[in-house]
Design a protein around this motif. Sequence first.
Motif, PDB file in Angstrom:
ATOM      1  N   ALA A   1      -2.113-117.934 127.812  1.00 34.19           N
ATOM      2  CA  ALA A   1      -1.264-116.757 127.607  1.00 34.19           C
ATOM      3  C   ALA A   1      -1.818-115.547 128.347  1.00 34.19           C
ATOM      4  O   ALA A   1      -3.029-115.438 128.554  1.00 34.19           O
ATOM      5  N   ILE A   2      -0.926-114.645 128.704  1.00 34.87           N
ATOM      6  CA  ILE A   2      -1.341-113.344 129.223  1.00 34.87           C
ATOM      7  C   ILE A   2      -1.732-112.526 127.999  1.00 34.87           C
ATOM      8  O   ILE A   2      -0.941-112.372 127.065  1.00 34.87           O
ATOM      9  N   ILE A   3      -2.975-112.046 127.989  1.00 38.25           N
ATOM     10  CA  ILE A   3      -3.494-111.364 126.803  1.00 38.25           C
ATOM     11  C   ILE A   3      -3.835-109.900 127.040  1.00 38.25           C
ATOM     12  O   ILE A   3      -4.111-109.171 126.099  1.00 38.25           O
ATOM     13  N   GLY A   4      -3.816-109.459 128.293  1.00 43.00           N
ATOM     14  CA  GLY A   4      -4.149-108.074 128.568  1.00 43.00           C
ATOM     15  C   GLY A   4      -4.093-107.760 130.043  1.00 43.00           C
ATOM     16  O   GLY A   4      -3.573-108.548 130.846  1.00 43.00           O
ATOM     17  N   ALA A   5      -4.638-106.600 130.384  1.00 40.86           N
ATOM     18  CA  ALA A   5      -4.622-106.139 131.773  1.00 40.86           C
ATOM     19  C   ALA A   5      -5.853-105.280 132.027  1.00 40.86           C
ATOM     20  O   ALA A   5      -6.435-104.721 131.100  1.00 40.86           O
ATOM     21  N   VAL A   6      -6.229-105.205 133.281  1.00 37.18           N
ATOM     22  CA  VAL A   6      -7.317-104.340 133.732  1.00 37.18           C
ATOM     23  C   VAL A   6      -6.895-103.708 135.055  1.00 37.18           C
ATOM     24  O   VAL A   6      -5.885-104.090 135.654  1.00 37.18           O
ATOM     25  N   ASN A   7      -7.697-102.781 135.502  1.00 41.90           N
ATOM     26  CA  ASN A   7      -7.537-102.259 136.846  1.00 41.90           C
ATOM     27  C   ASN A   7      -8.603-102.912 137.716  1.00 41.90           C
ATOM     28  O   ASN A   7      -9.785-102.875 137.369  1.00 41.90           O
ATOM     29  N   LEU A   8      -8.198-103.553 138.795  1.00 43.40           N
ATOM     30  CA  LEU A   8      -9.155-104.123 139.752  1.00 43.40           C
ATOM     31  C   LEU A   8      -9.487-103.026 140.756  1.00 43.40           C
ATOM     32  O   LEU A   8      -8.656-102.632 141.571  1.00 43.40           O
ATOM     33  N   ASP A   9     -10.706-102.499 140.643  1.00 38.36           N
ATOM     34  CA  ASP A   9     -11.115-101.335 141.429  1.00 38.36           C
ATOM     35  C   ASP A   9     -11.617-101.680 142.820  1.00 38.36           C
ATOM     36  O   ASP A   9     -11.275-101.033 143.789  1.00 38.36           O
ATOM     37  N   ARG A  10     -12.478-102.689 142.887  1.00 34.20           N
ATOM     38  CA  ARG A  10     -13.051-103.060 144.180  1.00 34.20           C
ATOM     39  C   ARG A  10     -13.654-104.451 144.074  1.00 34.20           C
ATOM     40  O   ARG A  10     -13.809-104.996 142.983  1.00 34.20           O
ATOM     41  N   VAL A  11     -14.013-105.002 145.222  1.00 33.28           N
ATOM     42  CA  VAL A  11     -14.638-106.317 145.301  1.00 33.28           C
ATOM     43  C   VAL A  11     -15.868-106.175 146.183  1.00 33.28           C
ATOM     44  O   VAL A  11     -15.811-105.528 147.232  1.00 33.28           O
ATOM     45  N   HIS A  12     -16.991-106.754 145.738  1.00 27.61           N
ATOM     46  CA  HIS A  12     -18.210-106.678 146.545  1.00 27.61           C
ATOM     47  C   HIS A  12     -19.100-107.875 146.242  1.00 27.61           C
ATOM     48  O   HIS A  12     -18.856-108.635 145.319  1.00 27.61           O
ATOM     49  N   THR A  13     -20.129-108.018 147.049  1.00 25.07           N
ATOM     50  CA  THR A  13     -21.161-109.009 146.783  1.00 25.07           C
ATOM     51  C   THR A  13     -22.487-108.257 146.659  1.00 25.07           C
ATOM     52  O   THR A  13     -22.672-107.208 147.272  1.00 25.07           O
TER      53      THR A  13
END
Length: 141
Positions: free
Chosen positions: A76-88
Amino acid sequence: MKALSVRQPWAWAILRAGKNIENRTRSTSHRGLLLIHASRSMAATAEHQQIEQLAHPLRIPPFGRPAEDTALKFGAIIGAVNLDRVHTCDGSCSPWAWPDATHWVVSNPIVLTEHIDVPGRLGVWDVPVDIADRVRAAMPR
């Protein structure tokens, strides 16, 4: 709307326990609102042990006893977030970060008022329009 399927207990930890890094094997160009879908399967045993180890120092309840839910949700879809950035990095950017993983940095978790049952998919996926309407209705006001 875009969604990401995440195995439990990680989906719960993103929304309820301050997990600000989602560890992935690859990057994404998506930024902004990202729905969190709790996949139908559990994370591997080693991952259970890691969340239990993180639970004590971060003062979150251990795996299997979420603070505000009596049971983990699946499929189920249970919530949401903001995806701010991606890094290593080497894993030192957050206690939730794994070394040698691609870290998706998330913020502003929102727990839906209703869990919306829907099959998940691999990677970032488009939510069907009718499901997106239900998600909007389940966002806390």
